[in-house]
Design a protein around this motif. Structure first.
Motif, PDB file in Angstrom:
ATOM      1  N   ALA A   1       0.825  -1.210   0.000  1.00 49.75           N
ATOM      2  CA  ALA A   1       0.000   0.000   0.000  1.00 49.75           C
ATOM      3  C   ALA A   1       0.859   1.260   0.000  1.00 49.75           C
ATOM      4  O   ALA A   1       0.549   2.240  -0.682  1.00 49.75           O
ATOM      5  CB  ALA A   1      -0.938  -0.002   1.204  1.00 49.75           C
ATOM      6  N   ALA A   2       1.979   1.251   0.748  1.00 50.61           N
ATOM      7  CA  ALA A   2       2.875   2.414   0.811  1.00 50.61           C
ATOM      8  C   ALA A   2       3.474   2.718  -0.554  1.00 50.61           C
ATOM      9  O   ALA A   2       3.522   3.872  -0.985  1.00 50.61           O
ATOM     10  CB  ALA A   2       3.981   2.159   1.834  1.00 50.61           C
TER      11      ALA A   2
ATOM     12  N   PRO B   1       1.394  10.803  -3.415  1.00 47.23           N
ATOM     13  CA  PRO B   1       2.447  10.975  -2.408  1.00 47.23           C
ATOM     14  C   PRO B   1       2.386  12.321  -1.698  1.00 47.23           C
ATOM     15  O   PRO B   1       3.239  13.190  -1.876  1.00 47.23           O
ATOM     16  CB  PRO B   1       3.727  10.838  -3.237  1.00 47.23           C
ATOM     17  CG  PRO B   1       3.343  11.358  -4.585  1.00 47.23           C
ATOM     18  CD  PRO B   1       1.905  10.962  -4.776  1.00 47.23           C
ATOM     19  N   ILE B   2       1.349  12.507  -0.890  1.00 45.07           N
ATOM     20  CA  ILE B   2       1.176  13.757  -0.137  1.00 45.07           C
ATOM     21  C   ILE B   2       1.040  13.409   1.338  1.00 45.07           C
ATOM     22  O   ILE B   2       0.249  12.546   1.712  1.00 45.07           O
ATOM     23  CB  ILE B   2      -0.086  14.519  -0.603  1.00 45.07           C
ATOM     24  CG1 ILE B   2       0.018  14.852  -2.091  1.00 45.07           C
ATOM     25  CG2 ILE B   2      -0.302  15.774   0.227  1.00 45.07           C
ATOM     26  CD1 ILE B   2      -1.267  15.412  -2.691  1.00 45.07           C
ATOM     27  N   LYS B   3       1.812  14.094   2.165  1.00 48.79           N
ATOM     28  CA  LYS B   3       1.736  13.870   3.602  1.00 48.79           C
ATOM     29  C   LYS B   3       0.408  14.394   4.138  1.00 48.79           C
ATOM     30  O   LYS B   3      -0.235  15.228   3.518  1.00 48.79           O
ATOM     31  CB  LYS B   3       2.899  14.577   4.305  1.00 48.79           C
ATOM     32  CG  LYS B   3       4.235  13.962   3.949  1.00 48.79           C
ATOM     33  CD  LYS B   3       5.396  14.685   4.593  1.00 48.79           C
ATOM     34  CE  LYS B   3       6.689  14.021   4.150  1.00 48.79           C
ATOM     35  NZ  LYS B   3       7.879  14.722   4.575  1.00 48.79           N
TER      36      LYS B   3
ATOM     37  N   SER C   1       7.081   3.094   5.341  1.00 46.57           N
ATOM     38  CA  SER C   1       8.454   3.204   4.837  1.00 46.57           C
ATOM     39  C   SER C   1       8.645   4.223   3.719  1.00 46.57           C
ATOM     40  O   SER C   1       9.755   4.674   3.486  1.00 46.57           O
ATOM     41  CB  SER C   1       8.926   1.840   4.333  1.00 46.57           C
ATOM     42  OG  SER C   1       8.198   1.479   3.165  1.00 46.57           O
ATOM     43  N   ARG C   2       7.602   4.595   3.017  1.00 48.34           N
ATOM     44  CA  ARG C   2       7.738   5.507   1.875  1.00 48.34           C
ATOM     45  C   ARG C   2       7.361   6.948   2.219  1.00 48.34           C
ATOM     46  O   ARG C   2       7.522   7.846   1.404  1.00 48.34           O
ATOM     47  CB  ARG C   2       6.851   5.036   0.700  1.00 48.34           C
ATOM     48  CG  ARG C   2       7.013   3.587   0.312  1.00 48.34           C
ATOM     49  CD  ARG C   2       8.430   3.156   0.045  1.00 48.34           C
ATOM     50  NE  ARG C   2       9.045   3.907  -1.023  1.00 48.34           N
ATOM     51  CZ  ARG C   2      10.336   3.958  -1.254  1.00 48.34           C
ATOM     52  NH1 ARG C   2      11.176   3.301  -0.482  1.00 48.34           N
ATOM     53  NH2 ARG C   2      10.818   4.658  -2.243  1.00 48.34           N
ATOM     54  N   TYR C   3       6.868   7.181   3.413  1.00 48.85           N
ATOM     55  CA  TYR C   3       6.287   8.482   3.773  1.00 48.85           C
ATOM     56  C   TYR C   3       7.255   9.641   3.619  1.00 48.85           C
ATOM     57  O   TYR C   3       6.864  10.739   3.248  1.00 48.85           O
ATOM     58  CB  TYR C   3       5.744   8.420   5.203  1.00 48.85           C
ATOM     59  CG  TYR C   3       4.745   9.499   5.526  1.00 48.85           C
ATOM     60  CD1 TYR C   3       3.467   9.472   4.989  1.00 48.85           C
ATOM     61  CD2 TYR C   3       5.076  10.546   6.382  1.00 48.85           C
ATOM     62  CE1 TYR C   3       2.540  10.453   5.293  1.00 48.85           C
ATOM     63  CE2 TYR C   3       4.152  11.523   6.692  1.00 48.85           C
ATOM     64  CZ  TYR C   3       2.889  11.480   6.147  1.00 48.85           C
ATOM     65  OH  TYR C   3       1.975  12.456   6.437  1.00 48.85           O
TER      66      TYR C   3
END
Length: 198
Positions: free
Chosen positions: A145-146, A154-156, A166-168
């Motif tokens: 999912a990451a 890919p937005i915090k 792991s990708r945050y």
């Protein structure tokens, strides 16, 4: 990417590596070695551990009746875990090559090895099998999912998370629309840090 954030992420990775080194030192402390990916304990330790095994009945009788009555509810959760395992495996097999995302290695997350522990009775071994499979599936699913989230959105978040995947750290800051529009294509395909894992 903010250089200070990159620096903190690098420090975290260094600490994770140090933690793995320390955990490996436990092999000596608990008298086991890894040979061909199999755990080998010293014979004297195995004998001593087996002598201290409690029977399954004694183990189960140590819990209150209400705890025992929860067992069907606990085991019913294995159905969604199995379904998730099957579906996310199919999903990444079909979609990740199209998205050009490195695949998640299932064996890195679902590690079934506690049934070999000589000091556990049968019920404890079954409980361990359940937990290592279930938690492994959750970790495996989360990593898939990451990587998907990095590709698509890919937005915090606006609020801090208790536990980031792991990708945050690769994601754009909430509200940073300029960088988002300028670098989206580059960020969504930035999996270079995973190439060393292949």
């Amino acid at each position: 990417m903010d250089s200070r954030i990159d620096e903190i992420v690098a420090q975290m990775k260094t600490l994770e590596n140090e933690l793995m080194d320390e955990l490996k030192k436990k092999e000596d402390e608990f008298f086991y070695t890894l040979e061909d990916k199999k755990v080998k304990f010293e014979e004297s330790v195995v004998k001593e551990g087996r002598a201290k095994i409690v029977s399954s009945i004694k183990y189960l009788s140590s819990f209150p009746v209400l705890v025992i009555l929860t067992i069907p509810f606990i085991w019913s959760m294995m159905i969604p875990a199995l379904i998730a395992d099957i579906f996310v495996t199919i999903y990444q097999a079909v979609c990740f090559p199209i998205f050009k995302i490195p695949k998640v290695k299932r064996k890195d997350y679902i590690i079934i090895d506690r049934y070999n522990l000589f000091y556990l009775d049968r019920v404890e071994k079954i409980n361990c099998w359940y937990c290592e499979y279930f938690n492994g599936v959750i970790g495996y699913t989360r990593e898939i999912a990451a990587r998907s989230e990095q590709f698509w959105c890919p937005i915090k978040h606006s609020k801090p998370q208790i536990d980031m995947h792991s990708r945050y750290n690769k994601f754009f800051h909430f509200g940073d629309y300029e960088t988002y529009r300028q670098e989206l294509e580059k960020r969504r395909s930035n999996f270079k840090d995973l190439e060393c894992e292949v």
